[in-house]
Write an enzyme that holds these catalytic residues in place. Structure first.
Site: not given
Length: 795
Positions: A95, A98, A697, A693, A504
Site C-alpha cells: 500500500c 509502504c 551540450d 551530442d 548543435d
C-alpha cells in the site's frame, strides 16, 4: 494507532514470541516496546531515528525478522553493484504506507542522493555516493524495516511478471467459465415471460446461478476487493472501490431477493462484469509487457562472459572470464553469433555487425580494423579481435540500460491530470450512486437497487485512467524499435508542443568526423597519386585530418624518414623524393610561396608539396549528415522554427545554415552562451527542444524544455537528455516527432471517448434505462476501445 499496533503480544516489530529472561526494547511513540532480539530493536530504532515512526500506525502486517547472519551475504553485492546508481526489486509492497516508508528510510541513509519507488513495477531506483553509501547498506536498511530486496535481475523480475500474467489469466478463465454457466441458467428465465416456467424451477435456476457465481466472486474478483480495501485503509478512493461496491451490491441484492422469493437477480451481471473488466486489464497488461519487451532485450543484450586473449598478439589462446572483469586494454575474441561484451576498437579482422538492439537498424554494418564496436552489438560474419576501451558497466549498452531504467518512472502532465480526474470522479460517482438510490426509493423502490448498481458499474473510471498510460506504453515500445529511447515521462508531450528545435552543429547536423571534400591537383600527375603519397606520409597517424586522407586514398605508398612538426605538418620521403604535407606556411618552406586558392570557408586545408613545387591541395571538412536537410525541412513543415547554435566560427556556422535553409543561426557560442540563448527563447514564450551530442551540450540539454542526445555522442549528454537517438542518424528524430503527434492525438481521442461515454451512460443508468448487465458491457467495451486504440501506436 491501528489494531496491529494495539494488540501486539509478542515482538512489537516482527510479532514473534518474546524470549524468556532479558528482553530488548525500543522507544516508539514515547513508550517502550518489547522486542524479541537486538536485530528487531535496531530496526525499530532505525525507523524512529529516520522520522518514520508513523510506519507502526499505518502498517498492515509485521516486519520481517532481521537476521544478523545476513550481513556477510549482503556485503557480497558491493563487489559488482556499487557503481553509485542502481535498481532494486522490493518484495512485500502492499500500500501507500509502504511506499512512503521505503522512500523516507532510503532518503535518510548517508550518501543517498535520490530514491524513487515505482510501485507498479516494484522497482526502487536509487542514486548514491559510493564513498558514503553501498548496495549492502541499502539492502540492509530495507530488511531492517521488513522488506526483502535485491539488485534488479531481469530474469527474476521477468519470472515475477510471468507469474502475475498467469494468475490474471486463471482469474479471467474462471470468470469466463462462471459467466457462461450462469448465462445458461439466466437466459431461460429471461425468455419465460409468458408463465411457461413455474416458481420452483425459477428458484432452482436462481440458486444454481448463485452457486456458479461464487467462484467468480471469491477468486476472480479478489484483486478488486483487495484493492478497494487498501484504498479505504489509506483514505484515498481509487478505481477498485466502485468496482468492488458494484460487485458486492449486485451479489448481495440478488442473494437477498433470492431468499425472499423475488425475481430481481443479477448473478449474470456480476459474472459478466468481473469477466469483462478482467479482460480489459489483461489487454492492458499485454500492452505493457510488449512495451517492456524491448527494454528487457536491452538489459539482456550484454553477454555474461567473454573470451579474453591474455597474450595477444604473441599467442591466440583464450580464457573465459566474466564480462564484468574486463578492463580497458584487454584483447577479446568476438566469435560469429556473439555480442561484444564491452565497447572496443577492432584490431584484427573484418565482419558484418548487427546493431539492431542498439540503434533499431535492420541492416548489418561492415566493420574492420579501427572501427569502434559498441558493447551489445552482435557479430554475424567473421571472428574479430576487439581491444576493450571501456569496462562492461561503462559500455554503450550499459548506459542505455541505465537510461531505460529511468524511463517510465514518472508521469507526464496529461497523465497526472487524468489520474486526478479519475480520483475525483470516484468520489463523485459514490455520491451520485447514493442520490440515485434515494431518488428511486421515493419514486419506485423496486427500481432503486438495479439503478444504483447500474450507475456503480457503468461509470467505473477505468477507461479514463487507461487512456494515457496505455498509449504512452505503446508509443514507447514503437519508438524504441525505431531507434529512440524516451527517458523522461514528458518527452513526447513536450516535443509535440515545441515551437523551436535547436541543433548543435558538430556531431549533430554533421557527422563529427572530417572527410575529404576535394583533392585539387596542382602539379601532381592526378588526384589518386597525390592521395597515395599523402596517405603514405600519414600512415599510423591518428589525427582526424590524417584519418580522412587515409580513408580516401588507394593503398600502395610507403614513406621513410618521417618527421612530425607539432601543429604544422609532416615530412618524409616516398620513392626517394622528399615531400611535405600540412599547413601552407609549413609546405612553403620547401615548395615556395603559397598559391592563390578558393577553398571553402568551413574546410581545413592540407597542402602537399616537394622541392619541385606545389603538388596538391586537400579540402577536408566535417561532413554534413545526409539526412540533415530532410530533417530540417520536415520540422519546418510541421510548424517548428529550426535554430542552429555552434561553437564554430560565425562564418562556418552561417555557411552550414545557408546550405540547410536554416534562417536563425549563431556561431561562436560557448556552452553558457547556448544556455542563455535558449533561456531568452523560453522567456519570449517559446517551447524549446534541443538536440546535441557533446559533453559541452549537457547544460543546454538540461535547460531546454525537452532534449535529445545523439546515441553516438558523449555519455554526459545522454544522461542529461530527455531522449536518446540510439543510432548514428538524425532520422529517428522525425519518427519521434511523428509518434509524439500520433500519441497526443490518440490520448485526446481516448479521453474524449471516455468523457463522452460517461456523459451518455451516467444519465441513462440513473434514469433506469440500463440494466446492470448492459452497464457491464458498456463499461468493459469502453475500456477495451481505449486499449485497442492505444495499441494502434505500435504499428
Amino acid at each position: 494507532m491501528n489494531a496491529i499496533a494495539r494488540e501486539v503480544a509478542g515482538c512489537f516489530h516482527c510479532g514473534l514470541p518474546l524470549p524468556e529472561g532479558p528482553r530488548w526494547q525500543a522507544r516508539i511513540d514515547g513508550a517502550g516496546r518489547d522486542m524479541c532480539c537486538p536485530g528487531c530493536a535496531a530496526a525499530a530504532e532505525a525507523i524512529v531515528d529516520a522520522g518514520c515512526d508513523a510506519y507502526y500506525a499505518t502498517r498492515t502486517g509485521f516486519g520481517a525478522r532481521v537476521e544478523a547472519a545476513d550481513a556477510p551475504e549482503l556485503a557480497l553485492f558491493d563487489e559488482d553493484c556499487n557503481a553509485g546508481e542502481g535498481s532494486f526489486t522490493v518484495e512485500g509492497i502492499r500500500c501507500a504506507a509502504c511506499v512512503w516508508l521505503i522512500e523516507r528510510r532510503i532518503d535518510a541513509l548517508p550518501g543517498v542522493l535520490e530514491a524513487a519507488l515505482n510501485v507498479s513495477a516494484r522497482r526502487l531506483q536509487v542514486r548514491w555516493d559510493p564513498g558514503h553509501c553501498s548496495v549492502s547498506a541499502i539492502l540492509r536498511a530495507l530488511r531492517a524495516i521488513g522488506y526483502t530486496a535485491y539488485p534488479y535481475d531481469p530474469r527474476r523480475h521477468g519470472e515475477h511478471l510471468a507469474r502475475e500474467r498467469r494468475a490474471l489469466f486463471r482469474q479471467l478463465f474462471v470468470a469466463g467459465l462462471s459467466m457462461m454457466q450462469v448465462m445458461m441458467y439466466a437466459v431461460p428465465v429471461y425468455m419465460a415471460t409468458d408463465g411457461t416456467m413455474d416458481a420452483h424451477m425459477t428458484a432452482l435456476m436462481g440458486w444454481a446461478s448463485m452457486l456458479l457465481t461464487l467462484p467468480a466472486l471469491l477468486y476472480s474478483a479478489r484483486p478488486f476487493f483487495l484493492g478497494a480495501w487498501r484504498d479505504l485503509r489509506r483514505g484515498l478512493p481509487g478505481m477498485d472501490l466502485p468496482v468492488a461496491l458494484g460487485i458486492a451490491a449486485a451479489f448481495a441484492g440478488s442473494t437477498a431477493s433470492l431468499l425472499a422469493g423475488g425475481a430481481d437477480l443479477y448473478f449474470d451481471s456480476v459474472t459478466m462484469f468481473v469477466f469483462l473488466l478482467l479482460a480489459s486489464r489483461y489487454l492492458e497488461l499485454g500492452a505493457r509487457r510488449r512495451a517492456a519487451g524491448a527494454l528487457e532485450a536491452l538489459q539482456e543484450g550484454l553477454p555474461a562472459s567473454a573470451q579474453r586473449l591474455p597474450r595477444w598478439p604473441q599467442e591466440r589462446t583464450t580464457e573465459l572470464v566474466l564480462a564484468s572483469a574486463l578492463r580497458p586494454g584487454d584483447a577479446v575474441l568476438v566469435a560469429p553469433g556473439q555480442a561484444a561484451p564491452a565497447d572496443g576498437a577492432i584490431v584484427e579482422g573484418e565482419t558484418e555487425v548487427d546493431l539492431a538492439l542498439l540503434t533499431g537498424e535492420s541492416r548489418t554494418k561492415h566493420m574492420g580494423p579501427g572501427d569502434l564496436l559498441p558493447g551489445g552489438a552482435v557479430n554475424v560474419a567473421q571472428p574479430v579481435v576487439l581491444r576493450v576501451q571501456a569496462a562492461a558497466r561503462d559500455s554503450t549498452l550499459a548506459l542505455l540500460v541505465r537510461l531505460a531504467g529511468k524511463a517510465g518512472q514518472g508521469k507526464p502532465a496529461i497523465a497526472l491530470w487524468a489520474d486526478r480526474v479519475a480520483a475525483w470522479s470516484v468520489v463523485a460517482l459514490l455520491v451520485l450512486t447514493v442520490l440515485v438510490f434515494v431518488s428511486w426509493q421515493l419514486v419506485d423502490p423496486a427500481r432503486a437497487w438495479p439503478a444504483a448498481i447500474a450507475v456503480l458499474v457503468v461509470t467505473c473510471p477505468c477507461a479514463l485512467s487507461l487512456a494515457t498510460p496505455t498509449a504512452l506504453a505503446a508509443a514507447t515500445d514503437s519508438l524504441l524499435r525505431r531507434g529512440v529511447l524516451a527517458v523522461s515521462p514528458h518527452t513526447l508531450e513536450t516535443f509535440e508542443r515545441a515551437t523551436h528545435v535547436v541543433f548543435d552543429k558538430t556531431g549533430t547536423l554533421t557527422l563529427g568526423r572530417p572527410r575529404l571534400l576535394a583533392a585539387c591537383v596542382l602539379n601532381a600527375p592526378d588526384a589518386a597519386w597525390a592521395l597515395r603519397v599523402a596517405a603514405g606520409l600519414e600512415a599510423g597517424n591518428a589525427h582526424p585530418l590524417a584519418r580522412a586522407l587515409q580513408a580516401a586514398a588507394p593503398p600502395g605508398a610507403c614513406a621513410e624518414n618521417v618527421s612530425y612538426v607539432l601543429g604544422r605538418g609532416i615530412g618524409g620521403s616516398v620513392d626517394g623524393v622528399r615531400y611535405r604535407l600540412g599547413s601552407g606556411a609549413f609546405v612553403a618552406e620547401l615548395a615556395g610561396p603559397v598559391p592563390l586558392h578558393d577553398a571553402p570557408l568551413d574546410a581545413s586545408i592540407v597542402w602537399l608539396g616537394s622541392g619541385a613545387g606545389w603538388l596538391a591541395r586537400f579540402d577536408i571538412a566535417d561532413a554534413l549528415r545526409p539526412e540533415a536537410a530532410a530533417v530540417v525541412r520536415r520540422l519546418e513543415a510541421a510548424g517548428k522554427t529550426v535554430v542552429l547554435l555552434s561553437g564554430d566560427t560565425a562564418e562556418a556556422t552561417a555557411a552550414l545554415a545557408a546550405q540547410l535553409g536554416i534562417k536563425l543561426a549563431a556561431g561562436g557560442q560557448l556552452p553558457a552562451d547556448k544556455l542563455d540563448f535558449v533561456r531568452r527563447l523560453q522567456g519570449a514564450g517559446a517551447v524549446v527542444a534541443m538536440v546535441g551530442d557533446g559533453s559541452n551540450d549537457a547544460a543546454v540539454l538540461r535547460g531546454a524544455d525537452v532534449s535529445f542526445a545523439m546515441g553516438s555522442g558523449a555519455p554526459l549528454a545522454q544522461l542529461h537528455a530527455d531522449g536518446v537517438l540510439l543510432g548514428d542518424s538524425l532520422a529517428p528524430l522525425l519518427d519521434a516527432a511523428d509518434t509524439a503527434r500520433r500519441t497526443l492525438r490518440v490520448i485526446r481521442q481516448n479521453l474524449a471517448w471516455a468523457s463522452a461515454y460517461n456523459l451518455v451512460a451516467i444519465p441513462a443508468a440513473a434514469a433506469g434505462l440500463l440494466n446492470p448487465w448492459l452497464s457491464s458491457i458498456g463499461m468493459a467495451a469502453s475500456s477495451a476501445i481505449v486499449v485497442l486504440n492505444a495499441l494502434r501506436l505500435r504499428t
